[in-house]
Structures are given as structure tokens and as C-alpha cells.
Design a protein around this motif. Sequence first.
Motif, mmCIF file in Angstrom:
data_model
loop_
_atom_site.group_PDB
_atom_site.id
_atom_site.type_symbol
_atom_site.label_atom_id
_atom_site.label_comp_id
_atom_site.label_asym_id
_atom_site.label_seq_id
_atom_site.Cartn_x
_atom_site.Cartn_y
_atom_site.Cartn_z
ATOM 1 N N ASP A 136 23.835 47.808 36.740
ATOM 2 C CA ASP A 136 24.328 46.578 36.104
ATOM 3 C C ASP A 136 25.509 47.251 35.060
ATOM 4 N N GLY A 137 25.085 48.337 34.581
ATOM 5 C CA GLY A 137 26.272 48.692 33.509
ATOM 6 C C GLY A 137 27.400 49.311 34.397
ATOM 7 N N GLN A 138 27.215 49.736 35.323
ATOM 8 C CA GLN A 138 28.547 50.126 36.334
ATOM 9 C C GLN A 138 29.389 48.951 36.774
ATOM 10 N N GLN A 139 28.550 47.977 37.227
ATOM 11 C CA GLN A 139 29.242 46.715 37.502
ATOM 12 C C GLN A 139 30.113 45.854 36.490
ATOM 13 N N ALA A 140 29.245 46.137 35.287
ATOM 14 C CA ALA A 140 29.977 45.526 34.045
ATOM 15 C C ALA A 140 31.264 46.391 33.787
ATOM 16 N N ARG A 141 31.110 47.665 33.814
ATOM 17 C CA ARG A 141 32.243 48.407 33.778
ATOM 18 C C ARG A 141 33.479 48.276 34.461
ATOM 19 N N LEU A 142 33.131 48.108 35.842
ATOM 20 C CA LEU A 142 34.316 47.651 36.803
ATOM 21 C C LEU A 142 34.793 46.416 36.450
ATOM 22 N N ALA A 143 33.877 45.362 35.922
ATOM 23 C CA ALA A 143 34.401 43.951 35.894
ATOM 24 C C ALA A 143 35.615 44.383 34.439
ATOM 25 N N ASP A 144 34.905 45.071 33.519
ATOM 26 C CA ASP A 144 36.083 45.359 32.334
ATOM 27 C C ASP A 144 37.217 45.920 32.916
ATOM 28 N N LEU A 145 37.272 46.870 33.859
ATOM 29 C CA LEU A 145 38.384 47.706 33.911
ATOM 30 C C LEU A 145 39.150 46.669 34.713
ATOM 31 N N SER A 146 38.760 45.984 35.827
ATOM 32 C CA SER A 146 39.506 44.987 36.629
ATOM 33 C C SER A 146 40.191 43.985 35.682
ATOM 34 N N GLU A 147 39.600 43.738 34.609
ATOM 35 C CA GLU A 147 40.225 42.833 33.500
ATOM 36 C C GLU A 147 41.409 43.386 33.069
ATOM 37 N N ARG A 148 41.063 44.636 32.699
ATOM 38 C CA ARG A 148 42.079 45.281 31.958
ATOM 39 C C ARG A 148 43.304 45.653 32.962
ATOM 40 N N TRP A 149 43.166 45.916 34.191
ATOM 41 C CA TRP A 149 44.173 46.052 35.186
ATOM 42 C C TRP A 149 44.971 44.770 35.210
ATOM 43 N N GLN A 150 44.138 43.587 35.324
ATOM 44 C CA GLN A 150 45.068 42.445 35.661
ATOM 45 C C GLN A 150 45.785 42.150 34.511
ATOM 46 N N ALA A 151 45.505 42.564 33.143
ATOM 47 C CA ALA A 151 46.360 42.413 32.260
ATOM 48 C C ALA A 151 47.766 43.182 32.447
ATOM 49 N N GLN A 152 47.416 44.318 32.699
ATOM 50 C CA GLN A 152 48.546 45.351 32.848
ATOM 51 C C GLN A 152 49.484 45.167 34.217
ATOM 52 N N GLN A 153 48.683 44.593 35.144
ATOM 53 C CA GLN A 153 49.506 44.220 36.198
ATOM 54 C C GLN A 153 50.604 43.126 35.729
ATOM 55 N N LYS A 154 50.047 42.124 35.056
ATOM 56 C CA LYS A 154 51.046 41.056 34.559
ATOM 57 C C LYS A 154 52.109 41.538 33.617
ATOM 58 N N ALA A 155 51.747 42.735 32.802
ATOM 59 C CA ALA A 155 52.831 43.141 31.923
ATOM 60 C C ALA A 155 54.045 43.797 33.068
ATOM 61 N N LEU A 156 53.544 44.465 33.887
ATOM 62 C CA LEU A 156 54.090 45.481 34.866
ATOM 63 C C LEU A 156 55.005 44.363 35.678
ATOM 64 N N GLY A 157 54.597 43.310 35.960
ATOM 65 C CA GLY A 157 55.224 42.321 36.942
ATOM 66 C C GLY A 157 56.371 41.605 35.915
ATOM 67 N N ALA A 158 56.209 41.307 34.669
ATOM 68 C CA ALA A 158 56.866 40.940 33.607
ATOM 69 C C ALA A 158 58.096 41.894 33.287
ATOM 70 N N ALA A 159 57.598 43.297 33.309
ATOM 71 C CA ALA A 159 58.838 44.307 33.022
ATOM 72 C C ALA A 159 59.755 44.466 34.160
ATOM 73 N N LEU A 160 59.200 44.473 35.426
ATOM 74 C CA LEU A 160 59.731 44.926 36.609
ATOM 75 C C LEU A 160 60.519 43.520 37.146
ATOM 76 N N GLY A 161 60.120 42.318 36.699
ATOM 77 C CA GLY A 161 60.919 41.187 36.924
ATOM 78 C C GLY A 161 61.718 40.773 35.914
ATOM 79 N N ASP A 162 61.359 40.103 34.741
ATOM 80 C CA ASP A 162 62.348 39.677 33.734
ATOM 81 C C ASP A 162 63.024 40.779 33.296
ATOM 82 N N GLY A 163 62.377 41.661 32.870
ATOM 83 C CA GLY A 163 62.809 42.957 32.194
ATOM 84 C C GLY A 163 64.090 43.520 32.948
ATOM 85 N N VAL A 164 63.832 43.723 34.104
ATOM 86 C CA VAL A 164 64.939 44.136 34.989
ATOM 87 C C VAL A 164 65.937 43.154 35.412
#
Length: 139
Positions: free
Chosen positions: A92-120
Motif C-alpha cells: 500500500d505504501g508503494q502504491q501511495a508513493r507512486l500516486a504521489d510521484l504521479s501527481e508531482r509529475w503531472q504538475a511538472q508536466q503542466k509547467a513544462l508544457g507552459a514553458a515550451l508553449g507560451d514561454g517559447v
Amino acid sequence: AEVNEIHRGVIRLRAARTQVEDLMARAKGLDGADAIEKTGKALVDRLNALEDELVQKRVVDGQTVINYPMRLNEFYLYLRGAIDDSQAGITDGQQARLADLSERWQAQQKALGAALGDGVDEFNRLVRARNIPPVVVRK
């Protein structure tokens, strides 16, 4: 799959950053070079910060990991190793950690998309106005 997405994102980020840096160098001495320099530097700083959240580029061997903190991709890799080595299956701990990492990646993915989109796009408007070929972000 998410580690692969992170790495592909970093490759795209690095390619865009290199183009921005090259365009800033070519624009030196042109009319409006100050605006290109200012906007380009801000974009490069933004891309550098994103890369630093996603990967630890200062680790060069098994010893330097002590000096530099893990980044998002390494947390995924560590979790995968822990799951692969487990005799009892996924906890259960590993599943929770994966969910946490996925949430962090989704936030970073949005930031990356914004930088490579609007920023560029903002940077490209400046260079196009001076008839300089724009930055091309690959998918």
C-alpha cells in the motif's frame, strides 16, 4: 512510462534551451537585442529550473549521489527497484508513493508544457519581429 515521459520532456526542454541560447547569441548587436536577451534569459532560467526538478544532472558516478539530492525521475527509479525486489508484491505504501510521484509529475508536466508553449511563443514573437528564425519545439 512516466519516467520515459520525464526523460522525453527533458530532451525537448534541452533542445529548446539550446535554440534559445543560440538565438540570443545571434541577435547580439541587432536592434531589439536587449529585449531578446531579457526574454531569452528568463526563459532559459525557467527551463533550467524545470530540468532541475526533473533530473539531477550533476551526478556523474556512484559517489556523487551523496552530494546532490535525488530528483523526480530518480524517485521513480528507486520505487521501481523496491517493487521489483519485493517478494510480497506491491505494498500500500508503494502504491501511495507512486500516486504521489504521479501527481508531482503531472504538475511538472503542466509547467513544462507552459514553458515550451507560451514561454517559447513569447520569445518567438520577439525574434520573428526581427526576421530571425524562431525556436522549434519538437513533440
